[in-house]
Design a protein around this motif. Structure first.
Motif, PDB file in Angstrom:
ATOM      1  N   GLN A  79       1.725   6.625  -6.913  1.00 34.88           N
ATOM      2  CA  GLN A  79       0.666   7.551  -7.323  1.00 34.88           C
ATOM      3  C   GLN A  79       1.083   8.997  -7.099  1.00 34.88           C
ATOM      4  O   GLN A  79       0.835   9.862  -7.940  1.00 34.88           O
ATOM      5  CB  GLN A  79      -0.630   7.250  -6.571  1.00 34.88           C
ATOM      6  CG  GLN A  79      -1.310   5.991  -7.026  1.00 34.88           C
ATOM      7  CD  GLN A  79      -2.572   5.694  -6.236  1.00 34.88           C
ATOM      8  OE1 GLN A  79      -2.772   6.206  -5.138  1.00 34.88           O
ATOM      9  NE2 GLN A  79      -3.432   4.855  -6.798  1.00 34.88           N
ATOM     10  N   VAL A 117       2.315   1.745  -3.457  1.00 30.86           N
ATOM     11  CA  VAL A 117       1.286   2.240  -4.381  1.00 30.86           C
ATOM     12  C   VAL A 117       1.063   3.732  -4.149  1.00 30.86           C
ATOM     13  O   VAL A 117       0.992   4.517  -5.101  1.00 30.86           O
ATOM     14  CB  VAL A 117      -0.033   1.447  -4.223  1.00 30.86           C
ATOM     15  CG1 VAL A 117      -1.185   2.140  -4.935  1.00 30.86           C
ATOM     16  CG2 VAL A 117       0.130   0.030  -4.745  1.00 30.86           C
ATOM     17  N   LYS A 142       0.837  -1.206   0.000  1.00 30.26           N
ATOM     18  CA  LYS A 142       0.000   0.000   0.000  1.00 30.26           C
ATOM     19  C   LYS A 142       0.871   1.255   0.000  1.00 30.26           C
ATOM     20  O   LYS A 142       0.571   2.221  -0.708  1.00 30.26           O
ATOM     21  CB  LYS A 142      -0.931   0.001   1.203  1.00 30.26           C
ATOM     22  CG  LYS A 142      -2.091  -0.949   1.073  1.00 30.26           C
ATOM     23  CD  LYS A 142      -2.988  -0.885   2.298  1.00 30.26           C
ATOM     24  CE  LYS A 142      -4.123  -1.880   2.194  1.00 30.26           C
ATOM     25  NZ  LYS A 142      -4.989  -1.840   3.379  1.00 30.26           N
TER      26      LYS A 142
END
Length: 115
Positions: free
Chosen positions: A57, A53, A50
Motif C-alpha cells: 500500500q 500489505v 500484514k
C-alpha cells in the motif's frame, strides 16, 4: 378487514420461514468453516502478511504521488491542467479504472447465533 385480506397467506409465510432457516443454517456452516480457518492461522504468518500489505500500500501511494507530480510538471510546461493532459495522453487512472487502494477496516466482530 382490509389489512387481513392484504396480509400474506400462511402458506407463503411458512415458506419464507423455511427459506430463512435454510439460509441461516448455510451461513452458520460458513461461519464455522471461517472460524476454524482463522484459528488455524499462524500469528507469525499473519503478521508477515500484514507487513507485506502495508508495504504494498505504501509503495502504491508513493508511485501514484510521483506519477501525479510528473503530470503536474508536464502540465505546467505545456500550460495544461492535469485532467486535460491525462485525456490527451489517453492515460488510465485508478479512478477511471474503478480501482481504489484497499483500506484496512476494523476487525470483524463476533456475531450472536440466532436460535
Amino acid at each position: 378487514l382490509s389489512t387481513i385480506e392484504a396480509a400474506q397467506p400462511t402458506k407463503d409465510i411458512l415458506e419464507d420461514i423455511e427459506k430463512v432457516r435454510a439460509e441461516n443454517e448455510a451461513l452458520e456452516k460458513k461461519t464455522t468453516v471461517l472460524e476454524e480457518a482463522a484459528s488455524s492461522t499462524d500469528p507469525k504468518e499473519l503478521e508477515k502478511i500484514k507487513k507485506q500489505v502495508d508495504k504494498t500500500q505504501s509503495e502504491w501511494k508513493s508511485r501514484k504521488r510521483k506519477c501525479l507530480q510528473i503530470l503536474d510538471q508536464l502540465g505546467e510546461g505545456m500550460d495544461k491542467k492535469r485532467d486535460v493532459l491525462i485525456e490527451e495522453l489517453e492515460l488510465e487512472t485508478d479512478e477511471s479504472a474503478g480501482v481504489a487502494l484497499p483500506t484496512a477496516g476494523p476487525p470483524p466482530t463476533k456475531r450472536r447465533k440466532l436460535a
